[in-house]
Design an enzyme around this catalytic site. Structure first.
Site, short mmCIF file in Angstrom:
data_model
loop_
_atom_site.label_atom_id
_atom_site.label_comp_id
_atom_site.label_asym_id
_atom_site.label_seq_id
_atom_site.Cartn_x
_atom_site.Cartn_y
_atom_site.Cartn_z
N PRO A 257 0.82 -1.21 0.00
CA PRO A 257 0.00 0.00 0.00
C PRO A 257 0.86 1.27 0.00
CG PRO A 257 -0.36 -1.27 2.01
CD PRO A 257 0.57 -2.05 1.15
N ARG B 110 -1.74 -7.68 -21.34
CA ARG B 110 -2.47 -7.25 -22.54
C ARG B 110 -1.62 -6.29 -23.39
NH1 ARG B 110 -5.22 -2.67 -22.31
NH2 ARG B 110 -6.98 -3.40 -23.56
N ASP C 114 -6.80 2.82 -25.56
CA ASP C 114 -7.24 2.57 -24.18
C ASP C 114 -7.29 3.85 -23.38
OD1 ASP C 114 -7.42 -0.15 -24.46
OD2 ASP C 114 -5.49 -0.58 -23.56
N GLU D 82 1.77 -8.15 8.11
CA GLU D 82 2.11 -6.72 8.09
C GLU D 82 3.12 -6.40 6.99
OE1 GLU D 82 -0.62 -6.45 10.54
OE2 GLU D 82 0.45 -4.60 10.05
#
Ligand code: JF8
Length: 246
Positions: free
Chosen positions: A85, A157, A172, A112
């Site tokens: 994160p 992709r 895209d 953690e």
């Protein structure tokens, strides 16, 4: 292109054999290796975690199994991707960077997180490995596996040949070039009228110039409405004379 994933939950990655990615594997464009970290935990209980130094809640993943596993799996020129994160934001641009690598090795943390010395060790110039700590967004997951699935799909992709001829990445949302910092406009298919709603006439006009213009206008409108932060990044240099008319 080779993807290797090291995880304590290998079952998360059975979807890799499905659909687009499964076909690309069958055609030899992509190859995947899913490895259970516990294979490199040599104690009787195959321990991969321990309490954190300095105290605090939860457990931290031990460095030894990770070091053994990464030494076995990494090959020269590989990039080590560690979802976290606290990482650099994973974007379409980053996906393009990763797609240029011959091998991506994903280290899926749990608890953690992974002992920070693992990333430090492989970040040293002598390791011959590039380490990327990446985040897929500002929310907290229980581990790195779901983030790795997201990254693998976004990167795969972009590998030449993986998408069929009918599909293109250049248009895209967020694609480098004309679509950078823009989201795509609306899309339509048959029937021409559905529940009283008609397809915009320009799309059935056969006039490709007007269609391209309309699509860009709609992309700008949707970006302004849904992602004004991107439009700010586009800046004046990203808008052509016609755009500024909007
Ligand atoms: N990428 C990413 C993540 C994560 C993440 C990644 C790894 C671990 C290991 C324990 N907890 C984790 C959360 N949460 N939110 C993101 N955008």
């Amino acid at each position: 292109m080779r993807f290797d994933i090291i995880t304590i939950f290998p079952e998360y990655f059975t979807p890799l054999s499905a659909s687009l990615l499964g076909k690309a594997q069958d055609r030899g464009l992509l190859s995947f290796g899913v490895h259970d970290l516990r294979e490199w935990a040599y104690d009787r209980h195959r321990t991969v975690d321990d309490t954190p130094y300095g105290g605090g809640p939860g457990m931290v993943m031990k460095p030894e199994p990770w070091g053994q596993a990464l030494d076995d799996v990494l090959t020269p020129g590989a990039r080590l991707v560690v979802p976290t994160p606290s990482g650099r934001r994973f974007t379409q641009k980053v996906a393009g960077e990763l797609a240029a690598s011959p091998q991506l090795v994903f280290a899926c943390g749990r608890y953690e997180g992974i002992d920070s010395r693992v990333m430090a060790h492989y970040s040293s110039p002598s390791s011959g490995v590039e380490v990327d700590e990446l985040s897929i967004g500002d929310y907290v997951l229980a581990g790195g596996e779901v983030a790795v699935l997201v990254m693998i799909e976004a990167v795969s992709r972009l590998v030449p040949g993986v998408l069929g001829n009918a599909e293109s990445v250049s248009d895209d949302s967020f694609a480098p070039g004309r679509m950078e910092n823009l989201v795509e406009g609306p899309v339509y298919t048959k029937p021409p009228v559905w529940r009283g709603l008609e397809v915009p006439q320009v799309l059935t006009s056969g006039h490709h110039g007007r269609i391209a213009r309309w699509r860009r206008d709609e992309a700008l409108r949707r970006t302004a409405a849904l992602r004004p932060d991107l439009l700010a990044r586009l800046g004046r240099e990203g808008l052509d004379k016609h755009d500024r008319r909007l």
